[in-house]
Design a protein around this motif. Structure first.
Motif, mmCIF file in Angstrom:
data_model
loop_
_atom_site.group_PDB
_atom_site.id
_atom_site.type_symbol
_atom_site.label_atom_id
_atom_site.label_comp_id
_atom_site.label_asym_id
_atom_site.label_seq_id
_atom_site.Cartn_x
_atom_site.Cartn_y
_atom_site.Cartn_z
ATOM 1 N N ASP A 377 0.831 -1.211 0.000
ATOM 2 C CA ASP A 377 0.000 0.000 0.000
ATOM 3 C C ASP A 377 0.868 1.264 0.000
ATOM 4 O O ASP A 377 1.976 1.258 0.513
ATOM 5 N N THR A 378 0.280 2.338 -0.526
ATOM 6 C CA THR A 378 0.992 3.618 -0.545
ATOM 7 C C THR A 378 0.409 4.563 0.502
ATOM 8 O O THR A 378 -0.802 4.694 0.605
ATOM 9 N N ILE A 379 1.260 5.207 1.264
ATOM 10 C CA ILE A 379 0.834 6.297 2.152
ATOM 11 C C ILE A 379 1.306 7.589 1.498
ATOM 12 O O ILE A 379 2.501 7.812 1.346
ATOM 13 N N ARG A 380 0.351 8.442 1.108
ATOM 14 C CA ARG A 380 0.731 9.697 0.453
ATOM 15 C C ARG A 380 1.320 10.664 1.453
ATOM 16 O O ARG A 380 0.798 10.839 2.552
ATOM 17 N N LEU A 381 2.387 11.325 1.070
ATOM 18 C CA LEU A 381 2.966 12.343 1.941
ATOM 19 C C LEU A 381 2.817 13.742 1.333
ATOM 20 O O LEU A 381 2.199 14.598 1.931
ATOM 21 N N ILE A 382 3.356 13.958 0.151
ATOM 22 C CA ILE A 382 3.195 15.293 -0.443
ATOM 23 C C ILE A 382 3.454 15.248 -1.946
ATOM 24 O O ILE A 382 4.276 14.465 -2.422
ATOM 25 N N SER A 383 2.730 16.087 -2.663
ATOM 26 C CA SER A 383 3.020 16.280 -4.074
ATOM 27 C C SER A 383 3.067 17.770 -4.353
ATOM 28 O O SER A 383 2.150 18.518 -3.998
ATOM 29 N N ILE A 384 4.147 18.208 -4.962
ATOM 30 C CA ILE A 384 4.296 19.615 -5.373
ATOM 31 C C ILE A 384 4.475 19.611 -6.883
ATOM 32 O O ILE A 384 5.570 19.388 -7.381
ATOM 33 N N PRO A 385 3.374 19.807 -7.601
ATOM 34 C CA PRO A 385 3.453 19.689 -9.058
ATOM 35 C C PRO A 385 4.269 20.807 -9.698
ATOM 36 O O PRO A 385 4.871 20.610 -10.739
ATOM 37 N N ARG A 386 4.258 22.009 -9.066
ATOM 38 C CA ARG A 386 4.989 23.150 -9.615
ATOM 39 C C ARG A 386 5.875 23.689 -8.506
ATOM 40 O O ARG A 386 5.423 24.413 -7.633
ATOM 41 N N TRP A 387 7.116 23.259 -8.516
ATOM 42 C CA TRP A 387 8.042 23.645 -7.450
ATOM 43 C C TRP A 387 8.201 25.155 -7.398
ATOM 44 O O TRP A 387 8.303 25.804 -8.442
ATOM 45 N N ASP A 388 8.204 25.733 -6.207
ATOM 46 C CA ASP A 388 8.404 27.168 -6.057
ATOM 47 C C ASP A 388 9.492 27.411 -5.020
ATOM 48 O O ASP A 388 9.295 27.211 -3.823
ATOM 49 N N PHE A 389 10.637 27.846 -5.512
ATOM 50 C CA PHE A 389 11.811 28.086 -4.662
ATOM 51 C C PHE A 389 11.482 29.012 -3.486
ATOM 52 O O PHE A 389 12.037 28.878 -2.398
ATOM 53 N N ASN A 390 10.555 29.951 -3.702
ATOM 54 C CA ASN A 390 10.269 30.956 -2.678
ATOM 55 C C ASN A 390 9.379 30.482 -1.549
ATOM 56 O O ASN A 390 9.281 31.123 -0.522
ATOM 57 N N TRP A 391 8.660 29.385 -1.758
ATOM 58 C CA TRP A 391 7.697 28.971 -0.742
ATOM 59 C C TRP A 391 7.957 27.526 -0.344
ATOM 60 O O TRP A 391 7.272 26.618 -0.774
ATOM 61 N N GLN A 392 8.986 27.384 0.537
ATOM 62 C CA GLN A 392 9.371 26.038 0.965
ATOM 63 C C GLN A 392 8.924 25.853 2.410
ATOM 64 O O GLN A 392 9.668 26.087 3.341
ATOM 65 N N TYR A 393 7.691 25.453 2.553
ATOM 66 C CA TYR A 393 7.116 25.315 3.890
ATOM 67 C C TYR A 393 7.586 24.044 4.594
ATOM 68 O O TYR A 393 7.949 23.066 3.952
ATOM 69 N N PHE A 394 7.559 24.095 5.926
ATOM 70 C CA PHE A 394 7.526 22.869 6.716
ATOM 71 C C PHE A 394 6.049 22.507 6.814
ATOM 72 O O PHE A 394 5.296 23.180 7.508
ATOM 73 N N TYR A 395 5.621 21.500 6.108
ATOM 74 C CA TYR A 395 4.211 21.116 6.062
ATOM 75 C C TYR A 395 3.887 20.210 7.247
ATOM 76 O O TYR A 395 4.480 19.142 7.393
ATOM 77 N N THR A 396 2.935 20.649 8.072
ATOM 78 C CA THR A 396 2.525 19.854 9.219
ATOM 79 C C THR A 396 1.197 19.161 8.903
ATOM 80 O O THR A 396 0.257 19.806 8.437
ATOM 81 N N PHE A 397 1.126 17.870 9.149
ATOM 82 C CA PHE A 397 -0.119 17.147 8.889
ATOM 83 C C PHE A 397 -1.199 17.556 9.886
ATOM 84 O O PHE A 397 -0.903 18.004 10.988
ATOM 85 N N LYS A 398 -2.466 17.400 9.478
ATOM 86 C CA LYS A 398 -3.568 17.712 10.396
ATOM 87 C C LYS A 398 -3.608 16.703 11.534
ATOM 88 O O LYS A 398 -3.939 17.035 12.671
ATOM 89 N N LYS A 399 -3.317 15.485 11.183
ATOM 90 C CA LYS A 399 -3.142 14.427 12.185
ATOM 91 C C LYS A 399 -1.859 13.700 11.845
ATOM 92 O O LYS A 399 -1.525 13.582 10.665
ATOM 93 N N MET A 400 -1.177 13.181 12.871
ATOM 94 C CA MET A 400 0.070 12.474 12.589
ATOM 95 C C MET A 400 -0.182 11.307 11.649
ATOM 96 O O MET A 400 -1.226 10.660 11.704
ATOM 97 N N VAL A 401 0.790 11.048 10.796
ATOM 98 C CA VAL A 401 0.667 9.957 9.831
ATOM 99 C C VAL A 401 1.540 8.804 10.299
ATOM 100 O O VAL A 401 2.747 8.953 10.456
ATOM 101 N N LYS A 402 0.884 7.658 10.550
ATOM 102 C CA LYS A 402 1.651 6.501 11.004
ATOM 103 C C LYS A 402 2.306 5.812 9.815
ATOM 104 O O LYS A 402 1.645 5.484 8.828
ATOM 105 N N ILE A 403 3.607 5.589 9.922
ATOM 106 C CA ILE A 403 4.300 4.787 8.909
ATOM 107 C C ILE A 403 4.859 3.560 9.623
ATOM 108 O O ILE A 403 5.703 3.683 10.521
#
Ligand code: HEC
Length: 465
Positions: A377-403
């Motif tokens: 199975d796949t657990i999705r983490l993130i997809s950035i289809p159009r990379w933007d050098f200026n906006w490199q966030y630390f993305y926090t999940f709404k709920k923790m993701v168990k791996i």
């Protein structure tokens, strides 16, 4: 393909440090709570547009927000009606490079179709004002999210001449306390919001008897050119212990991007131990365009103490350039090519992922990360289809993701080293590599940083919002 194991530790010795160029954090208001409404036949500023701007834009587009122009009043906003319609339709604004249909994050700032259509309709109608008494209350933007801090440490003021842009600095902010102290939150507050573009800060933790003077050395130096330079830079900043060895570095304790908020996790998660002698190491602070005036920035750090020791300290690992597992096939990006790379790592115990940070430089085109469970199975983490050098966030999940243990985390990046990439720093395109972790934006990097906790029953149900 070869897969390496990873030692789990939140702390890396400073000497082994990958000095990372750009990083980011998280912010604002969720897409899911927005219901789709029908756009009225006629729209105006006070009734329809202002609420959208106050919800999604003015956190940056206000005096001393992250952007150079404000959308608070009708007078401010009306001249931008056309470009607002354009940048929102193209989803360039609000800046949120992650695809919200792939995964959602805490505080994500993504307009609904209704909101985009209202802005378009408003521009089409010639940006009417509407009844003045319908104007919504002005939004409030407190400088701190957590009230009054227990300690404020100023960052050494930095002067920039008018019309200067893109300074990348290494900055040391030393401190001394009467005793080791627990902290719940460390917050960076920019002085001049519209020039402080992003900040990525680590904590240098000295053993008390190994460092006589934490205040010795320079406070601010310009980004050095290569990795040999990093060691020199650290010496200039006076970072090593008295005997020349390096103290422990806790990474990413304080990050900032315009419109982003500090990393506040629910009670019982995270927290910091500030050693008696320590320093914050900003590697780096990125100052953007100054505009027509000279500017002196005096940013500061707010620290909130707590009596509670961090019982679940946040840990971190990193894939890719200078990480636990290498970039494959390699980071040699030939001119006039589009290159795909990846990095993979097997997770040896169950983890709960809190925050992720994809990182590339100017040739970045797209980024994707996911985990493959042992059962396929796949657990999705993130997809950035159009990379933007200026906006490199630390993305926090709404709920923790168990791996679960045995899963493989995969990060995939695409780099565009052709002329078609408008961000390509070279014309004609050149051979670009990662130079073993160079700090120059014109070299490349491929990194995926994951902050996590060892998994505990129920973690995936706990809200991080
Ligand atoms: C996280 C901060 C942030 C948010 C939120 C944000 N903006 Fe921006 N916006 C910027 C920055 C930074 C720029 C670049 C120009 C500058 O530095 O002032 C910009 C530029 C723009 C531009 C000019 C684009 C161009 O190149 O001509 C428009 C128009 C705009 N934003 C509209 C919006 C609208 C409408 C929203 C809300 C729906 C929004 N922005 C939300 C930060 C933000």
């Amino acid at each position: 393909m070869p897969v390496m194991k990873k030692k789990f530790s939140a702390f890396v010795p400073l000497s082994a440090l990958a000095v990372m160029l750009l990083s980011a954090c998280n912010n604002g208001n969720p897409i899911a709570s927005k219901e789709e409404k029908k756009v009225p036949e006629h729209v105006n500023f006070t009734e329809h547009v202002a609420p959208i701007l106050y919800d999604n834009c003015t956190v940056c587009h206000r005096p001393n927000g992250g952007a150079h122009f404000a959308f608070i009043t009708y007078q401010d906003a009306k001249q931008y009606a056309g470009s607002m319609a354009f940048v929102t339709k193209e989803r360039m604004m609000p800046p949120w490079p992650a695809d919200p249909h792939y995964t959602e994050f805490k505080g994500q700032r993504v307009l609904s179709q209704y909101e985009i259509d209202v802005l378009a309709q408003w521009a089409k109608e010639g940006a009417p004002e509407g009844p003045k008494d319908k104007m919504p209350a002005l939004p409030k933007y407190p400088s701190s999210l957590a009230g009054a801090p227990d300690m404020v440490i100023p960052v050494t003021p930095y002067f920039m001449k008018a019309f200067s842009s893109d300074k990348f600095l290494l900055v040391k902010v030393p401190y001394q306390l009467p005793a080791d102290t627990f902290a719940s939150l460390i917050e960076f507050v920019p002085g001049r919001n519209n020039v402080v573009h992003h900040v990525n800060g680590d904590m240098v933790k000295y053993e008390f008897n190994k460092k006589s003077d934490v205040f010795a050395g320079e406070r601010i130096i310009s980004m050095v050119e290569d990795t040999a330079g990093i060691v020199k830079a650290f010496q200039k900043l006076g970072l090593p212990n008295d005997d020349g060895s390096y103290p422990v570095l806790q990474k990413s304790v304080v990050n900032y991007l315009p419109g982003a908020i500090g990393q506040i996790y629910p009670q019982g998660i995270g927290g910091y131990i500030l050693p008696r002698k320590g320093a914050f190491l900003f590697n780096d602070i990125h100052y953007g365009f100054t505009g027509k005036n000279d500017i002196t920035d005096t940013s500061y750090i707010n620290i909130f103490f707590t009596k509670v020791p961090p019982n679940r300290p946040v840990q971190e690992f990193q894939l890719g350039t200078l990480g636990a597992v290498p970039v494959e096939p390699d980071m040699i990006i030939l001119p006039n090519t589009v290159k795909n790379v990846f990095s993979r790592m097997v997770i040896t115990k169950d983890i709960s992922v809190l925050t992720i940070n994809p990182h590339m430089h100017l040739l970045g085109k797209s980024f994707k990360a996911y985990a493959l469970k042992p059962n396929g199975d796949t657990i999705r983490l993130i997809s950035i289809p159009r990379w933007d050098f200026n906006w490199q966030y630390f993305y926090t999940f709404k709920k923790m993701v168990k791996i679960p243990a045995g899963s493989t985390i995969v990060a995939e990046g695409v780099y565009d080293n052709t002329k078609a990439n408008l961000n390509n720093p070279f014309s004609p395109p050149q051979v670009i590599t990662d130079q073993n972790g160079s700090m120059k934006a014109t070299d490349e990097m491929f990194q995926f940083i994951v902050t996590y906790l060892p998994y505990k029953e129920g973690d995936e149900k706990l809200s991080l919002e």
